[in-house]
Motif scaffolding. Structure first.
Motif, short mmCIF file in Angstrom:
data_model
loop_
_atom_site.label_atom_id
_atom_site.label_comp_id
_atom_site.label_asym_id
_atom_site.label_seq_id
_atom_site.Cartn_x
_atom_site.Cartn_y
_atom_site.Cartn_z
N ASN A 260 80.26 24.36 71.49
CA ASN A 260 79.72 23.08 71.95
C ASN A 260 79.18 22.22 70.82
OD1 ASN A 260 77.41 24.53 71.32
ND2 ASN A 260 76.50 24.45 73.36
N ASN A 261 79.20 22.77 69.60
CA ASN A 261 78.73 22.05 68.43
C ASN A 261 79.88 21.44 67.62
OD1 ASN A 261 76.61 23.03 65.60
ND2 ASN A 261 77.06 21.04 66.44
N SER A 262 81.03 22.13 67.60
CA SER A 262 82.14 21.68 66.76
C SER A 262 83.46 22.22 67.29
CB SER A 262 81.93 22.16 65.32
OG SER A 262 83.04 21.85 64.52
N ALA A 263 84.46 21.37 67.29
CA ALA A 263 85.80 21.80 67.68
C ALA A 263 86.54 22.45 66.52
CB ALA A 263 86.61 20.61 68.19
N THR A 264 85.95 22.36 65.31
CA THR A 264 86.58 22.93 64.12
C THR A 264 85.96 24.27 63.80
OG1 THR A 264 86.94 20.70 63.25
CG2 THR A 264 87.11 22.54 61.70
N PRO A 265 86.70 25.36 63.88
CA PRO A 265 86.13 26.68 63.59
C PRO A 265 85.72 26.80 62.12
CG PRO A 265 88.20 26.88 64.80
CD PRO A 265 88.09 25.46 64.35
N ALA A 266 84.67 27.56 61.88
CA ALA A 266 84.26 27.91 60.53
C ALA A 266 84.94 29.21 60.12
CB ALA A 266 82.74 28.03 60.45
N VAL A 267 84.68 29.64 58.90
CA VAL A 267 85.33 30.87 58.41
C VAL A 267 84.45 32.09 58.61
CG1 VAL A 267 86.73 29.63 56.73
CG2 VAL A 267 84.45 30.45 56.07
N ILE A 268 83.25 31.90 59.17
CA ILE A 268 82.33 33.02 59.36
C ILE A 268 81.52 32.78 60.62
CG2 ILE A 268 80.46 31.99 57.99
CD1 ILE A 268 79.92 34.82 56.87
N ASP A 269 81.11 33.86 61.27
CA ASP A 269 80.23 33.78 62.43
C ASP A 269 78.81 34.06 61.96
OD1 ASP A 269 81.95 33.33 64.79
OD2 ASP A 269 82.89 35.20 64.14
N ALA A 270 77.93 33.10 62.13
CA ALA A 270 76.55 33.25 61.66
C ALA A 270 75.77 34.28 62.48
CB ALA A 270 75.83 31.91 61.70
N THR A 271 75.96 34.30 63.79
CA THR A 271 75.09 35.11 64.66
C THR A 271 75.10 36.60 64.33
OG1 THR A 271 75.20 33.47 66.43
CG2 THR A 271 74.58 35.71 67.06
N PRO A 272 76.25 37.26 64.16
CA PRO A 272 76.19 38.68 63.81
C PRO A 272 75.57 38.95 62.44
CG PRO A 272 78.47 37.89 63.85
CD PRO A 272 77.63 36.82 64.44
N VAL A 273 75.74 38.02 61.50
CA VAL A 273 75.10 38.18 60.20
C VAL A 273 73.58 38.09 60.36
CG1 VAL A 273 74.87 37.23 57.87
CG2 VAL A 273 77.10 37.24 59.00
N ILE A 274 73.12 37.13 61.15
CA ILE A 274 71.69 36.98 61.42
C ILE A 274 71.14 38.22 62.10
CG2 ILE A 274 70.00 35.69 62.80
CD1 ILE A 274 71.77 33.20 62.32
N TRP A 275 71.85 38.74 63.07
CA TRP A 275 71.37 39.90 63.81
C TRP A 275 71.26 41.13 62.90
CZ3 TRP A 275 68.25 41.35 67.12
CH2 TRP A 275 68.37 42.51 67.89
N ARG A 276 72.23 41.31 62.02
CA ARG A 276 72.14 42.42 61.06
C ARG A 276 70.92 42.26 60.16
NH1 ARG A 276 77.86 41.86 60.80
NH2 ARG A 276 77.70 40.65 58.87
N PHE A 277 70.69 41.04 59.71
CA PHE A 277 69.54 40.78 58.87
C PHE A 277 68.24 41.06 59.62
CE2 PHE A 277 66.32 37.91 57.06
CZ PHE A 277 66.42 38.19 55.71
N PHE A 278 68.14 40.58 60.84
CA PHE A 278 66.94 40.82 61.64
C PHE A 278 66.70 42.33 61.82
CE2 PHE A 278 66.96 36.54 64.17
CZ PHE A 278 66.45 35.90 63.06
N ARG A 279 67.72 43.05 62.18
CA ARG A 279 67.57 44.48 62.43
C ARG A 279 67.13 45.23 61.17
NH1 ARG A 279 72.38 47.24 65.45
NH2 ARG A 279 73.59 46.25 63.80
N SER A 280 67.44 44.69 60.01
CA SER A 280 67.09 45.34 58.76
C SER A 280 65.67 44.99 58.29
CB SER A 280 68.07 44.93 57.65
OG SER A 280 69.38 45.36 57.96
N HIS A 281 65.01 44.06 58.97
CA HIS A 281 63.72 43.58 58.49
C HIS A 281 62.68 43.51 59.61
CE1 HIS A 281 66.53 42.15 55.37
NE2 HIS A 281 65.55 42.51 54.58
N PRO A 282 62.29 44.65 60.18
CA PRO A 282 61.18 44.65 61.15
C PRO A 282 59.86 44.35 60.44
CG PRO A 282 61.77 46.89 60.58
CD PRO A 282 62.79 46.01 59.91
#
Length: 284
Positions: A260-282
């Protein structure tokens, strides 16, 4: 504020309770909480297998200027995680559009207080792991996540601004501890330029990162790598500061699928990268 978890200090009078548990597991519900004398709205999604006796991580995801909590849920996709996903709704600002504290067009309300009161209400009614509360946001919501890094670092474990609008109206930044921060920004962002916008007081993203490197006590020169073609990732040693520079990307939440933000895909998905980072930093 009364609470069952002593990790954070009182900041205000207790907010009104959020009511009964949010909704059925796997369903997104609209809820309300009173903060600063105002009725504030948010949406919350419980994971499909939610068990009321198991402590869950909680992710706050803040929408951008002119957007809504439901829009941000669809954009960021945190509701697919095994976590309590919460999408607060900003108030109407001076330009007649929704916004968050820290922007020149935001309402006069205290959104930091709202965030704290919202967390208190959620911890009263849901089984939240107090060491795994995280915050992310897009654009003005990303800038507000940057404000929360400075103001609620004792309560929120890690932060992830995406295409963040780091206006000087966010105020001075003196976090109570070195804070894990993961930042995403596109080099072709014309709304919040990667190189900054001095007329609006917006810093160049490398300068914003350098300031965080100093605050967090990082070593000055980051290590760089390329996780996928078109993305340069940076990690500062001696701290928990990371940055993903998405070459040629605009003012987006990076996703390899149209959204819903852009019709042009990016080359990376931010959300799984963010989730991995969050899980690594309680919160420790």
């Amino acid at each position: 504020m009364p609470g069952r978890f002593p990790r954070w200090a009182a900041a205000s009078a207790p907010p009104a309770a959020a009511g009964p548990p949010a909704s059925s597991a796997g369903v997104t519900a609209t809820r309300h909480v009173t903060s600063g004398g105002l009725d504030r709205e948010y949406t919350v999604h419980l994971p499909a297998g939610y068990q009321p006796w198991r402590p869950y991580p909680l992710v706050l995801s803040f929408h951008g200027h002119k957007r809504t909590s439901r829009y941000q849920e669809e954009l960021s996709g945190f509701s697919a995680l095994d976590a309590i996903a919460v999408y607060p709704q900003g108030l109407i600002g001076t330009d007649g559009e929704s916004a968050w504290t820290g922007a020149p067009y935001s309402a006069a309300a205290d959104d930091v207080l709202f965030t704290s009161d919202l967390l208190t209400a959620l911890q009263r009614t849901l089984c939240v792991d107090p060491g795994r509360i995280f915050a992310a946001g897009k654009s003005n919501g990303g800038g507000f996540a940057g404000v929360l890094v400075c103001r609620l670092a004792g309560r929120i474990a890690a932060f992830a601004p995406v295409s963040g609008a780091f206006y000087p109206q966010g105020g001075a930044c003196h976090p109570s501890r070195p804070v894990p921060v993961l930042d995403f920004h596109g080099t072709a962002d014309t709304t919040i330029p990667y190189s900054g916008n001095p007329a609006k007081g917006l810093p160049a993203i490398p300068d914003w990162l350098a300031a965080w490197s100093t605050r967090d006590g990082c070593r000055p020169d980051p290590v760089s790598w390329t996780p996928v073609a078109g993305v340069v990732a940076q990690k500062w040693l001696g701290c928990a500061l990371e940055h993903y520079r998405v070459e040629g990307a605009g003012h987006v939440w990076p996703s390899t699928r149209p959204d819903n933000n852009s019709a042009t895909p990016a080359v990376i998905d931010a959300t799984p990268v963010i989730w991995r980072f969050f899980r690594s930093h309680p919160l420790r």
